[in-house]
Design a protein around this motif. Structure first.
Motif, PDB file in Angstrom:
ATOM      1  N   PHE A 190       0.851  -1.273   0.131  1.00  0.00           N
ATOM      2  CA  PHE A 190       0.138  -0.474   0.167  1.00  0.00           C
ATOM      3  C   PHE A 190       0.990   1.019   0.282  1.00  0.00           C
ATOM      4  O   PHE A 190       0.585   2.052  -0.807  1.00  0.00           O
ATOM      5  N   VAL A 346       2.731  10.006   8.034  1.00  0.00           N
ATOM      6  CA  VAL A 346       0.705  10.871   8.116  1.00  0.00           C
ATOM      7  C   VAL A 346      -0.678  10.234   8.582  1.00  0.00           C
ATOM      8  O   VAL A 346      -1.374  10.150   8.978  1.00  0.00           O
ATOM      9  N   SER A 347       0.213   8.913   8.021  1.00  0.00           N
ATOM     10  CA  SER A 347      -0.822   7.357   8.254  1.00  0.00           C
ATOM     11  C   SER A 347      -1.390   6.693   9.427  1.00  0.00           C
ATOM     12  O   SER A 347      -2.119   6.697   9.981  1.00  0.00           O
TER      13      SER A 347
ATOM     14  N   LEU B 104       7.318  20.081  10.005  1.00  0.00           N
ATOM     15  CA  LEU B 104       6.951  19.227   9.307  1.00  0.00           C
ATOM     16  C   LEU B 104       7.815  18.497  10.843  1.00  0.00           C
ATOM     17  O   LEU B 104       7.248  17.548  11.490  1.00  0.00           O
ATOM     18  N   ARG B 108       7.243  16.465  14.639  1.00  0.00           N
ATOM     19  CA  ARG B 108       7.206  15.516  14.375  1.00  0.00           C
ATOM     20  C   ARG B 108       8.192  15.320  16.229  1.00  0.00           C
ATOM     21  O   ARG B 108       7.904  14.726  17.201  1.00  0.00           O
ATOM     22  N   SER B 183      -4.115   1.547  14.418  1.00  0.00           N
ATOM     23  CA  SER B 183      -2.667   2.124  14.133  1.00  0.00           C
ATOM     24  C   SER B 183      -3.204   3.014  14.381  1.00  0.00           C
ATOM     25  O   SER B 183      -2.149   3.873  14.769  1.00  0.00           O
ATOM     26  N   GLN B 186      -3.986   8.843  14.360  1.00  0.00           N
ATOM     27  CA  GLN B 186      -4.234   9.454  13.179  1.00  0.00           C
ATOM     28  C   GLN B 186      -4.829   8.151  12.199  1.00  0.00           C
ATOM     29  O   GLN B 186      -5.168   8.398  11.597  1.00  0.00           O
ATOM     30  N   HIS B 187      -4.685   7.356  12.289  1.00  0.00           N
ATOM     31  CA  HIS B 187      -5.197   5.872  11.725  1.00  0.00           C
ATOM     32  C   HIS B 187      -6.297   5.748  11.329  1.00  0.00           C
ATOM     33  O   HIS B 187      -6.799   5.493  10.019  1.00  0.00           O
ATOM     34  N   PHE B 190      -7.165   8.870   9.302  1.00  0.00           N
ATOM     35  CA  PHE B 190      -6.674   9.103   8.025  1.00  0.00           C
ATOM     36  C   PHE B 190      -7.972   8.069   7.353  1.00  0.00           C
ATOM     37  O   PHE B 190      -8.716   8.171   6.382  1.00  0.00           O
ATOM     38  N   GLN B 194     -10.752   9.380   4.466  1.00  0.00           N
ATOM     39  CA  GLN B 194     -10.997   8.674   2.838  1.00  0.00           C
ATOM     40  C   GLN B 194     -12.568   8.027   2.923  1.00  0.00           C
ATOM     41  O   GLN B 194     -13.173   8.070   2.052  1.00  0.00           O
ATOM     42  N   ARG B 199     -10.635  13.803  -3.551  1.00  0.00           N
ATOM     43  CA  ARG B 199      -9.979  14.770  -3.732  1.00  0.00           C
ATOM     44  C   ARG B 199     -10.648  16.242  -4.108  1.00  0.00           C
ATOM     45  O   ARG B 199     -11.659  15.458  -4.631  1.00  0.00           O
ATOM     46  N   GLN B 215      -1.760  17.686   8.040  1.00  0.00           N
ATOM     47  CA  GLN B 215      -0.592  16.315   7.505  1.00  0.00           C
ATOM     48  C   GLN B 215      -1.837  15.797   6.889  1.00  0.00           C
ATOM     49  O   GLN B 215      -1.482  15.040   5.434  1.00  0.00           O
ATOM     50  N   LEU B 216      -2.870  14.782   6.859  1.00  0.00           N
ATOM     51  CA  LEU B 216      -3.639  14.345   6.554  1.00  0.00           C
ATOM     52  C   LEU B 216      -4.271  15.201   5.212  1.00  0.00           C
ATOM     53  O   LEU B 216      -4.296  14.128   4.309  1.00  0.00           O
ATOM     54  N   GLU B 218      -3.159  17.164   3.750  1.00  0.00           N
ATOM     55  CA  GLU B 218      -2.397  17.330   2.382  1.00  0.00           C
ATOM     56  C   GLU B 218      -2.321  16.456   1.759  1.00  0.00           C
ATOM     57  O   GLU B 218      -2.692  16.189  -0.090  1.00  0.00           O
ATOM     58  N   GLN B 219      -2.040  14.991   2.794  1.00  0.00           N
ATOM     59  CA  GLN B 219      -1.534  13.824   1.861  1.00  0.00           C
ATOM     60  C   GLN B 219      -2.824  13.580   1.514  1.00  0.00           C
ATOM     61  O   GLN B 219      -2.916  12.599   0.027  1.00  0.00           O
ATOM     62  N   LEU B 343     -11.572  -0.249   3.815  1.00  0.00           N
ATOM     63  CA  LEU B 343     -10.079   0.526   3.797  1.00  0.00           C
ATOM     64  C   LEU B 343      -9.218  -0.574   3.916  1.00  0.00           C
ATOM     65  O   LEU B 343      -7.757  -0.752   3.949  1.00  0.00           O
ATOM     66  N   SER B 347      -5.748  -2.013   2.911  1.00  0.00           N
ATOM     67  CA  SER B 347      -4.519  -1.367   3.143  1.00  0.00           C
ATOM     68  C   SER B 347      -3.686  -2.015   4.290  1.00  0.00           C
ATOM     69  O   SER B 347      -2.510  -2.118   4.227  1.00  0.00           O
TER      70      SER B 347
END
Lengths: 474, 474
Positions: A190, A346-347, B104, B108, B183, B186-187, B190, B194, B199, B215-216, B218-219, B343, B347
């Motif tokens: 992925f 990010v994910s 970024l 972190r 996970s 953040q996951h 995500f 989605q 998009r 950040q998400l 953006e991704q 999803l 993934s």
């Protein structure tokens, strides 16, 4: 050359080799039987131990014998006696992927590689017990403030170190900085596809090939072009060349070591051709390496070992070699590695160190190697029994003889519809994996994947014995 | 009313309450000091135990006192004595997100919520030791063939059961089927984004708001529109209404319980308004619930508890309440739940049961509740010390007084540039989280987030003492 007869030629090992081969062909020793001991062969033929060993090792290298430590040499399945599936030649234009609900359901069951659905029994094997002890020890050793900090996105440095050593033994001198830990191989694929492709891009895949990849391509809105793949040599390089000449392909996903479902081990020549084509057409090559550690013989080199231009993204995990429940995989992202690290950050920020540290210890103290050695003998035995069963069933079958992986690919007579047989088989408590799952173009309707991952027991024998009727009276 | 004076009015508890309040304001008892015992107050004022308790509980409910089991009532920070940051009003058009490399890198480091970078010391707290023991026990109990099977994508049923009980205690009667293990949070975010966005879609977020969401976006190539958010009541509903009237918004991400960085607890009225607007404009509402379990008082209800139309996707994890290293979160996907499960399957197939089973036991046997109770007192103490420090530093500061979460939001005088101060602070060994991280429009340059997640020690005091010079002489 009879018993007690002394060998006279200069190449005495060759004469012994021929004599043993004839004995196997004449079924003096049958599949799975033990040959006379080295000592007995020395005595009988008046040969030195070195000469006898040399002959035996040559037969082992040809896949005709299997060496079992402290037990001797056993007769293996003779690949040339098995009629193998034929590869197809048709090439179709790239298309979007659209996996149906029905296929999705079958895929989920088939992921267990088990003929018998939801069958739970048995104690944990020694390898898993050792793994659990390693994880327990790592837990008790935890000190400091890990719980307050996310790990770096690349994952535990100790595990990456052990993985790079493991890969180095297989011919690729990886360093930990080249690896990123993932939540399994599917997660690695992925991340890899997201890093090197944009929506609408065309990706070349093996046909028949892994259905999980097809699901990923659908999810990421990528187009697929299927490249004929044989159980013998894997993806057909002439066909790939034709595909690349006709369409703008962005990436190619291959499984050079024991691809599912074909079981092929890609020969060196094909690997070199693939990398040359990748260079010529500016491809990303995604190597699905998940079955490599299930090799029945020596562990094969990864394709990545030949990568001189940072084009090969290696993806793998422990799911086939150790445990499907660890959900630990890895990706070496080549020129796309930084992008992969960012995507992972990010994910999901990071991976848990809890399991990683235990698994690192499990590899470091040799337990993983021991586990793989033990498993190799079990898998070879199960493969041979499955193929022997299929050969006894019908001479019309064609069956792959993979040197690794967890399943054989079976080609039934034209007209057999394995997808139609699936629900009937399931009613009888048997999970088959119909051929059409491994393609987007509805091919392979007379093919199926059959697993040899699980211990052979009475229930499995019963399940297999129901197959001929289920499939042929479809 | 002096010492020994007997209360005469009908509402004697009110008089005691007023008397205690005046005592706190006159600093007869200072921040963090213990009030006289219930017994002493009864005796001194000639009141029944019930009357004294009633007065104390009312002060506790106002956030002025803190009850510590078996220790008594302690003076808390008085929110009204703290000058709080002001919310902004400007609204800008939706735009794509473009997070710079510099930001970024800061993000972190800031994810650790630690003033001191890469500081590692100290033994494990009791809660983490208990957690590790639970996981170890679950490992030793493992039987059967889990290692041969992937878990279902939704995750371990036992953990989902425990989580649904935990959520039920917070006012949402969840069932395990409504939850999917991820996970981390953040996951979860995500997967949620989605599942409900395509998009280019516009997503409304809090401003200031969590940078991980930016950040998400953006991704996933989504557009963002920022909605003013105050430390007091969270996202401004009038502003959201204006945004929804002007642009086609697909989803709204809010953190009703102690949003980072504002720390706001969204009042019931705003929650109801949000859900009414969501219904009117057909929005998906993504609730980031990750800080709820860090509440300094009673655990707040999730927004999800008010969701009558399967519009609220709840996302959370154990990262702020227990351990950042578990990487276990959950998502309740409402009408998008099946899509989220798919999803996750595509993934990464599944999550590991190894940790999930141990964590389920940790919740079930009450260890998680004990851990939260202990942590609550520590966090309150650290929050109060940090705010006291900031108040002593300058009367020009405005500081949020969050009732949960791990950080305060600080507003410095106009002209201060916290982003410019970041590298200088880092050189001195101090990690600040500059305001501009929490917006895509370069606002909040005179703001910063300061963490109180970690134990207060000498090194942290030194770090804090360096701040005024670092920031004001910028």
């Amino acid at each position: 050359m009879g018993q007690g007869h002394r060998l006279s030629s200069e190449y005495r090992y060759q004469q012994l080799e021929q004599w043993l081969l004839r004995g196997i062909e004449e079924q003096r020793w049958r599949l799975g039987e033990r040959l006379p001991s080295i000592r007995a062969l020395c005595k009988e033929h008046g040969l030195s131990k070195a000469t006898v060993q040399h002959a035996l090792q040559r037969l082992e290298a040809q896949g005709l014998l299997e060496a079992r430590p402290k037990a001797g040499y056993f007769v293996s399945l003779q690949p040339r006696t098995v009629r193998q599936p034929q590869s197809r030649v048709s090439i179709e234009a790239p298309r979007p992927v659209n996996v149906s609900e029905l296929l999705l359901d079958i895929m989920r069951r088939s992921a267990a590689f088990d003929l018998i659905p939801e069958f739970r029994a048995g104690d944990l094997p020694a390898g898993i017990l050792a793994l659990n002890r390693s994880i327990g020890r790592a837990l008790r050793r935890q000190r400091g403030e890990d719980y307050l900090y996310y790990d770096e996105p690349a994952g535990d440095a100790g595990l990456r170190e052990q993985l790079s050593l493991h890969l180095a033994r297989r011919g690729w001198a990886a360093v930990p900085e080249q690896l990123c830990i993932t939540s399994g191989c599917q997660h690695a694929l992925f991340l890899a596809l997201q890093a090197c492709c944009k929506r609408g891009d065309v990706v070349a895949v093996e046909s028949p090939g892994f259905y999980g990849v097809l699901q990923l391509l659908e999810q990421l809105e990528l187009q697929v072009v299927e490249v004929p793949t044989s159980p013998d040599t894997g993806m057909d390089m002439a066909a790939l060349e034709e595909v690349l000449a006709r369409w703008p392909v962005r990436a190619c996903i291959v499984s050079p070591a024991f691809a599912t479902p074909s079981g092929a081990l890609m020969p060196l020549e094909s690997r070199q051709q693939l990398l040359a084509l990748a260079e010529q057409h500016d491809l990303a090559v995604i190597e699905d390496d998940i079955y490599a550690d299930t090799a029945l013989g020596a562990l094969p080199d990864p394709l990545k070992a030949l990568d001189r231009n940072e084009r090969v993204i290696l993806c793998s995990s422990f799911s086939k070699s150790l445990s499907r429940d660890l959900r630990l995989g890895w990706v070496a992202g080549a020129r796309w590695h930084q992008r992969i690290l960012h995507l992972k950050l990010v994910s999901q920020l990071a991976s848990s160190r809890y399991l990683q540290q235990g698994v690192a210890e499990f590899i470091q103290d040799g337990s993983f190697a021991t586990h793989l050695r033990r498993q190799r003998h079990e898998l070879r035995d199960r493969r041979d029994r499955l193929i022997a069963f299929l050969q006894a069933w019908s001479t019309e079958l064609r069956v792959s003889v993979p040197a690794g992986g967890l399943a054989v690919w079976v080609e039934l007579p034209e007209g057999v519809d394995t997808l139609a047989s699936y629900p009937k088989a399931l009613e009888q408590g048997v999970v088959i994996t119909p051929g059409p799952l491994f393609s987007v173009s509805g091919q392979f309707s007379n093919c199926l994947r059959l697993s040899f991952a699980h211990p052979w027991d009475e229930r499995r024998t019963r399940a297999l014995n129901q197959l001929p009727e289920l499939l042929l009276r479809g």
